[in-house]
Enzyme design. Structure first.
Site, PDB file in Angstrom:
ATOM      1  N   ASN A  36       0.489  -1.310   0.151  1.00 11.91           N
ATOM      2  CA  ASN A  36      -0.187  -0.177   0.131  1.00 11.91           C
ATOM      3  C   ASN A  36       0.899   1.324   0.303  1.00 11.91           C
ATOM      4  O   ASN A  36       1.522   1.489   0.578  1.00 11.91           O
ATOM      5  CB  ASN A  36      -0.773  -0.269   1.503  1.00 11.91           C
ATOM      6  N   GLU A  80       0.130   5.078   1.027  1.00 14.06           N
ATOM      7  CA  GLU A  80      -0.432   5.577   1.038  1.00 14.06           C
ATOM      8  C   GLU A  80      -0.203   7.024   0.480  1.00 14.06           C
ATOM      9  O   GLU A  80       0.857   8.057   0.411  1.00 14.06           O
ATOM     10  CB  GLU A  80      -0.433   6.195   2.446  1.00 14.06           C
ATOM     11  N   CYS A 100      -4.015   1.060  -2.144  1.00 15.29           N
ATOM     12  CA  CYS A 100      -4.095  -0.658  -1.369  1.00 15.29           C
ATOM     13  C   CYS A 100      -3.411  -1.270  -2.035  1.00 15.29           C
ATOM     14  O   CYS A 100      -2.909  -1.357  -3.802  1.00 15.29           O
ATOM     15  CB  CYS A 100      -5.031  -1.437  -1.389  1.00 15.29           C
ATOM     16  N   GLU A 111      -3.058  -4.762  -3.199  1.00 13.04           N
ATOM     17  CA  GLU A 111      -3.936  -5.462  -4.194  1.00 13.04           C
ATOM     18  C   GLU A 111      -3.883  -4.218  -5.674  1.00 13.04           C
ATOM     19  O   GLU A 111      -3.550  -5.255  -7.148  1.00 13.04           O
ATOM     20  CB  GLU A 111      -5.263  -5.975  -3.428  1.00 13.04           C
ATOM     21  N   CYS A 128     -10.625  -4.197   0.807  1.00 15.90           N
ATOM     22  CA  CYS A 128     -11.385  -3.746   1.032  1.00 15.90           C
ATOM     23  C   CYS A 128     -12.063  -3.396  -0.579  1.00 15.90           C
ATOM     24  O   CYS A 128     -12.159  -4.858  -1.808  1.00 15.90           O
ATOM     25  CB  CYS A 128     -10.875  -2.366   0.567  1.00 15.90           C
ATOM     26  N   CYS A 130     -11.395  -2.501  -3.768  1.00 14.36           N
ATOM     27  CA  CYS A 130      -9.985  -3.669  -4.835  1.00 14.36           C
ATOM     28  C   CYS A 130     -10.781  -4.694  -5.225  1.00 14.36           C
ATOM     29  O   CYS A 130     -10.202  -5.778  -6.043  1.00 14.36           O
ATOM     30  CB  CYS A 130      -9.360  -4.344  -4.009  1.00 14.36           C
TER      31      CYS A 130
END
Ligand code: THU
Length: 130
Positions: A42, A44, A53, A55, A86, A89
């Site tokens: 991830n 940010e 993210c 993924e 999430c 994703c």
């Protein structure tokens, strides 16, 4: 490649997580049918909505390198719990790797799930072409 090998690669990718805000590290490893692995962590941003993210980092890296055929996605976090994708994703997985085995791991436990397990009644992008 075994699930355990893919999980190990996801854990290594997690070390690169850029998480100054949440401090929540996630790693992912995506296996293509012809045996290549694309990793993700991830990333940010101070504008939180710009966060990517782990993924999607792995999936977008692979797609941008011309890959389209995926067999397994492993996801780990630094917590003592399974970390599931999430909602965003899940929708990306629905479009780009709907048949892949999704592998989750924490401590010594491993769980294998399908997209339909984690996103039933998903929006089907094929509807756009009807
Ligand atoms: N995150 C992921 O990278 N993958 C998940 O499956 C869940 C959430 C990230 C986004 C953000 O950087 C942090 O975890 C906390 O939400």
């Amino acid at each position: 490649m075994t699930n355990q090998e893919l999980i190990k690669i996801a854990k290594e990718a997690m070390a690169h997580a850029y998480v100054p805000y949440s401090k929540f590290k996630v790693g992912a490893a995506l296996l293509t049918r012809d045996g290549k692995v694309f990793t993700g962590c991830n990333v940010e941003n101070a504008s939180f909505g710009a966060t990517n993210c782990a993924e999607r980092t792995a999936i977008f890296k692979a797609i941008s390198e011309g890959e389209r055929d995926f067999v397994k996605l492993a996801v780990v976090s630094h917590t003592d719990a399974f970390t599931y994708p999430c909602g965003i994703c899940r929708q990306v997985i629905a479009e780009l790797l709907p048949e892949a085995t999704l592998i989750f791991s924490h401590k010594d436990e491993t769980q294998e799930l399908t997209l339909n397990d984690i996103l039933p009644y998903q929006f089907d992008s094929n509807l756009l072409n009807d």
